[in-house]
Design a protein around this motif. Structure first.
Motif, short mmCIF file in Angstrom:
data_model
loop_
_atom_site.label_atom_id
_atom_site.label_comp_id
_atom_site.label_asym_id
_atom_site.label_seq_id
_atom_site.Cartn_x
_atom_site.Cartn_y
_atom_site.Cartn_z
N PRO A 203 0.84 -1.20 0.00
CA PRO A 203 0.00 0.00 0.00
C PRO A 203 0.87 1.25 0.00
CG PRO A 203 0.08 -0.95 2.20
CD PRO A 203 0.77 -1.93 1.29
N VAL A 204 0.34 2.33 -0.53
CA VAL A 204 1.05 3.61 -0.53
C VAL A 204 0.11 4.70 -0.05
CG1 VAL A 204 2.66 3.00 -2.38
CG2 VAL A 204 0.45 4.00 -2.95
N THR A 205 0.67 5.84 0.28
CA THR A 205 -0.10 7.00 0.71
C THR A 205 0.09 8.13 -0.30
OG1 THR A 205 1.71 8.00 1.97
CG2 THR A 205 0.34 6.35 3.11
N PRO B 191 -10.20 5.38 4.71
CA PRO B 191 -10.14 4.23 3.79
C PRO B 191 -10.12 4.66 2.32
CG PRO B 191 -11.72 3.83 5.54
CD PRO B 191 -11.33 5.26 5.66
N GLU B 192 -10.86 5.73 1.99
CA GLU B 192 -10.86 6.24 0.62
C GLU B 192 -9.49 6.80 0.25
OE1 GLU B 192 -15.52 7.60 -0.04
OE2 GLU B 192 -14.13 8.96 0.97
N LYS B 193 -8.85 7.48 1.19
CA LYS B 193 -7.51 8.01 0.94
C LYS B 193 -6.54 6.89 0.62
CE LYS B 193 -7.68 12.12 3.93
NZ LYS B 193 -7.10 12.75 5.14
N GLN B 194 -6.60 5.82 1.41
CA GLN B 194 -5.67 4.71 1.22
C GLN B 194 -5.86 4.06 -0.14
OE1 GLN B 194 -6.22 2.12 4.61
NE2 GLN B 194 -5.79 3.75 6.08
N ALA C 248 -4.94 6.59 -3.06
CA ALA C 248 -3.50 6.82 -3.20
C ALA C 248 -2.86 5.73 -4.05
CB ALA C 248 -2.84 6.88 -1.82
N SER C 249 -3.26 4.48 -3.82
CA SER C 249 -2.72 3.38 -4.62
C SER C 249 -3.15 3.50 -6.08
CB SER C 249 -3.17 2.04 -4.05
OG SER C 249 -2.63 1.83 -2.75
#
Length: 257
Positions: free
Chosen positions: A17-19, A41-44, A47-48
């Protein structure tokens, strides 16, 4: 964002995973802003998706991270600064492109090219007024700075905006004018919009596939109206873009060694 997006391409992050901080560090964007209504959760997940899409764009263009961020001058906004009825947009005044939280996916290639078209104007013509796009300038000026890369870029504009002989408007332009007249607007036939849609087609036709990066250049309602290049015209446009970005990427990699 819970939708899934078709992708076929290399694994850029080894499945990890990335940010958005990783996105900014990798490409050196000037800034990245995330809307307050975007949940953790949407950010995570987003970001990917952004990371893979931007890496795929870099791969397709044969360029470097500095090309994607336009040498660190480009800012990215996600889920912020939206406009009613607009899923994504580029703002020349702030050199930023914005994607709506739920409606922006598939628009990255289009908006990125607007940013590139704006950025490259002064490289193509030297002095330009603030906010002008190279594609629009090309139609009205004949004093481009002489350089092999500029010659290739102008070949892209010629393939998109003019017919094969270079004497009349392209079929893409004619269809875009027709769509504008039917809708009572002037939008689809603007040179910067024509070129951004042509770039979308080039990206979607690449071997690397990413529906979060680009979609809709063949089966969408806009495609059915002839608002994307087709047939031999599409091949000419794709060939011109490939020639330009291959040479640009080679020059960037050499300069950044």
């Amino acid at each position: 964002m819970t939708r899934s997006f078709y992708r076929r391409g290399p694994d850029h992050r080894a499945g990890a995973p990335v940010t958005f901080l990783d996105v900014r560090r990798r490409f050196q964007f000037r800034s990245i802003e995330i809307g307050r209504w975007v949940t953790e959760p949407e950010k995570q997940r987003s970001a990917s998706l952004f990371y893979d899409a931007l890496c795929d764009l870099m791969t397709i263009l044969g360029g470097t991270e500095s090309l994607v961020s336009l040498r660190g001058t480009l800012a990215l906004q996600y889920g912020i600064g939206g406009r009613p009825g607009v899923s994504a947009h580029y703002t020349p005044a702030t050199r930023s492109f914005s994607l709506a939280k739920n409606a922006g996916p598939g628009s990255i290639a289009h908006e990125w090219f607007h940013a590139f078209d704006h950025y490259i104007g002064e490289k193509l013509f030297g002095e330009t007024q603030r906010g002008q796009f190279a594609s629009k300038l090309w139609l009205g000026r004949d004093d481009a700075v002489r350089h092999p890369l500029n010659e290739r870029l102008q070949a892209c504009f010629k393939a998109i905006l003019l017919d094969e002989k270079g004497a009349e408007p392209s079929e893409l332009f004619r269809c875009s004018v027709k769509a504008d007249k039917a809708a009572g607007i002037q939008y689809f036939s603007l040179p910067e919009e024509l070129c951004a849609r042509a770039f979308e087609a080039f990206v979607q036709d690449a071997d690397v596939k990413n529906a979060f990066l680009v979609s809709g250049t063949r089966e969408s309602e806009e495609a059915k109206l002839g608002l994307y290049p087709v047939g031999a015209e599409r091949e000419r446009v794709n060939g011109a873009f490939y020639s330009y970005y291959t040479a640009l990427g080679r020059a960037l990699r050499s300069a950044e060694k």
